[in-house]
Design a protein around this motif. Structure first.
Motif, PDB file in Angstrom:
ATOM      1  N   ILE A 196      -7.900  -5.808   0.710  1.00  0.00           N
ATOM      2  CA  ILE A 196      -7.589  -6.008  -0.441  1.00  0.00           C
ATOM      3  C   ILE A 196      -6.169  -5.741   0.169  1.00  0.00           C
ATOM      4  CG2 ILE A 196      -6.498  -3.910  -1.981  1.00  0.00           C
ATOM      5  CD1 ILE A 196      -9.955  -2.471  -0.912  1.00  0.00           C
ATOM      6  N   CYS A 197      -5.234  -6.790  -0.817  1.00  0.00           N
ATOM      7  CA  CYS A 197      -4.289  -7.886  -0.605  1.00  0.00           C
ATOM      8  C   CYS A 197      -3.274  -5.864  -0.257  1.00  0.00           C
ATOM      9  CB  CYS A 197      -3.666  -8.397  -1.914  1.00  0.00           C
ATOM     10  SG  CYS A 197      -3.321  -7.471  -3.043  1.00  0.00           S
ATOM     11  N   LYS A 198      -1.746  -6.534   0.434  1.00  0.00           N
ATOM     12  CA  LYS A 198      -1.158  -5.604   0.793  1.00  0.00           C
ATOM     13  C   LYS A 198       0.588  -6.198   0.244  1.00  0.00           C
ATOM     14  CE  LYS A 198      -4.088  -5.217   5.281  1.00  0.00           C
ATOM     15  NZ  LYS A 198      -4.467  -6.819   4.611  1.00  0.00           N
ATOM     16  N   PRO A 199       1.000  -5.502  -0.506  1.00  0.00           N
ATOM     17  CA  PRO A 199       2.461  -6.021  -1.116  1.00  0.00           C
ATOM     18  C   PRO A 199       3.426  -5.560  -0.551  1.00  0.00           C
ATOM     19  CG  PRO A 199       1.063  -4.803  -2.675  1.00  0.00           C
ATOM     20  CD  PRO A 199      -0.324  -5.223  -1.874  1.00  0.00           C
ATOM     21  N   TYR A 200       4.141  -6.351   0.468  1.00  0.00           N
ATOM     22  CA  TYR A 200       5.470  -6.253   1.111  1.00  0.00           C
ATOM     23  C   TYR A 200       5.215  -6.525   2.730  1.00  0.00           C
ATOM     24  CZ  TYR A 200       7.047  -6.186  -3.613  1.00  0.00           C
ATOM     25  OH  TYR A 200       7.527  -6.983  -4.734  1.00  0.00           O
ATOM     26  N   ASP A 201       3.899  -5.787   2.624  1.00  0.00           N
ATOM     27  CA  ASP A 201       3.359  -5.452   4.546  1.00  0.00           C
ATOM     28  C   ASP A 201       3.551  -6.310   5.261  1.00  0.00           C
ATOM     29  OD1 ASP A 201       2.286  -2.688   5.660  1.00  0.00           O
ATOM     30  OD2 ASP A 201       1.305  -4.922   6.316  1.00  0.00           O
ATOM     31  N   LYS A 202       3.909  -5.414   6.597  1.00  0.00           N
ATOM     32  CA  LYS A 202       3.684  -7.035   7.946  1.00  0.00           C
ATOM     33  C   LYS A 202       3.097  -7.806   8.129  1.00  0.00           C
ATOM     34  CE  LYS A 202       5.629  -7.326  12.454  1.00  0.00           C
ATOM     35  NZ  LYS A 202       5.101  -6.388  13.599  1.00  0.00           N
ATOM     36  N   ASN A 203       1.793  -7.220   7.164  1.00  0.00           N
ATOM     37  CA  ASN A 203       0.715  -7.895   7.678  1.00  0.00           C
ATOM     38  C   ASN A 203      -0.069  -8.530   7.228  1.00  0.00           C
ATOM     39  OD1 ASN A 203       0.449  -7.503  10.591  1.00  0.00           O
ATOM     40  ND2 ASN A 203       0.012  -5.604  10.062  1.00  0.00           N
TER      41      ASN A 203
END
Length: 382
Positions: A196-203
């Motif tokens: 599941i995508c992670k908007p604005y996350d480092k990873n």
């Protein structure tokens, strides 16, 4: 100078795997739910996406009086259901109404089995014709396709037509469905996350695909609305066919123009619904643009980890959610960001929070360097 009429948001509808109807979607978002799941392509391959259950779609479509349901594509069914709900609640004069269809791919899946000719329904304008015919809409429909800002562009075009008194009302639709064509394209670009995508996350690693349809009724005639569009703009950074300007040039220009039309400084914005695809360059570009306009501390939400990227539907769905934030004085949570990974750091909204909201900014960006910005005003705090 002639005074332009105010354009109001009268009603809206979201049909998505997250929920059938706007209220159902809002309830799920408040509970931090996602519609994104793991889907098999083959025994060894899979991808994460938010997809409709076919049986649920067919059951809902049976509510309409169609004896030939098999004649309609999946996207046509979603648009017909959306318009049906809006018109059932709002008995407007269709002779004074323009129909605007926003989509990036339309019925492109019909080309997969085409041999020597192009199916008529695979042509984008056919979507508008189908809706026009069923609801007996007099005026010729307008079909728009401008990558991932398409749904927002539909709102902008509707607003401008109403401001010029070309029509009294505008039915703006936005939507897309996932097909082998879209899935293969983003796999080739290596732009899809294996989780599941992670908007604005480092990873963050990339997008999830999603499908949905949405509709908004705009009007200059009906005055019982609490939300008005006060500024909007489209700009292109002309940087690359798929990569945005690293400094966010096009997005800065779009937001600045929308603020100018609204006669606002950036400090007046209370909340941002951003594009937030969770791709490396999009999220970094947005952070640069928001920082250049002193918006980096504003509460910001990306809805991509709720819905996936719904392409032609995304900017319209997220505009509706921005409107609901204003009406309910609530900041909705942005899922997936546990460690901020953009510079300057953005104020990612982590939880459901009550807050008095007067102005919301919706932004979107897409392939080819297109950028969209729109400002909604809560008239309860005029």
């Amino acid at each position: 100078m002639r005074q332009k009429p105010a354009v109001h948001i009268i009603d809206d509808e979201i049909i998505a795997p997250l929920g059938w109807g706007t209220s159902a979607n809002i309830a799920q978002i408040k509970q931090r739910q996602t519609a994104i799941k793991k889907h098999k392509i083959s025994a060894e391959n899979f991808y994460y996406a938010a997809l409709f259950e076919e049986e649920e779609l067919q059951q809902n479509f049976k509510k309409l009086s169609f004896s030939n349901a098999e004649d309609f594509t999946k996207l046509e069914k979603l648009f017909l259901l959306t318009v049906h709900q809006l018109l059932e609640r709002n008995p407007i004069n269709l002779e004074e109404t323009v129909l605007i269809i926003s989509t990036t791919k339309g019925n492109v899946e019909l080309l997969e089995n085409a041999e020597n000719s192009i199916p008529e329904k695979s042509k984008l304008y056919s979507l508008g014709k189908t809706i026009q015919k069923y609801f007996n809409i007099k005026n010729e429909p307008i079909t728009l396709s401008n990558a991932c800002i398409s749904g927002g562009l539909g709102l902008s075009v509707g607003k401008r037509l109403l401001e010029e008194n070309a029509y009294k009302n505008a039915l703006v639709l936005g939507g897309d469905v996932v097909s082998k064509f879209t899935r293969s394209g983003f796999q080739l670009l290596q732009a899809m996350d294996s989780e599941i995508c992670k908007p604005y996350d480092k990873n963050r690693k990339g997008i999830n695909l999603g499908e949905a349809a949405a509709g908004v009724l705009l009007s200059t005639e009906i005055q019982n609305s609490t939300i008005q569009i006060v500024g909007e703009a489209i700009a292109n950074d002309a940087n690359h066919i798929s990569g945005p300007s690293r400094r966010g040039e096009g997005l800065v220009k779009a937001i600045s123009s929308a603020l100018k039309e609204a006669h606002l400084e950036s400090s007046a914005i209370d909340y941002i619904s951003a594009h937030g695809t969770a791709t490396l360059y999009n999220d970094a570009m947005e952070a640069q643009a928001f920082g250049r306009l002193n918006l980096q501390q504003k509460p910001l939400t990306s809805y991509k980890a709720h819905y996936g990227h719904t392409f032609g539907g995304s900017a319209l769905i997220e505009s509706i959610l921005s409107i609901k934030s204003l009406q309910q004085n609530l900041l909705f949570p942005s899922l997936g960001c546990s460690e901020i990974g953009v510079e300057p750091p953005l104020n990612i909204q982590q939880n459901l929070e009550e807050k008095k909201l007067k102005y919301a900014l919706k932004t979107a960006s897409g392939f080819g360097g297109c950028n969209f910005a729109m400002i909604f005003k809560n008239l309860m705090y005029a």
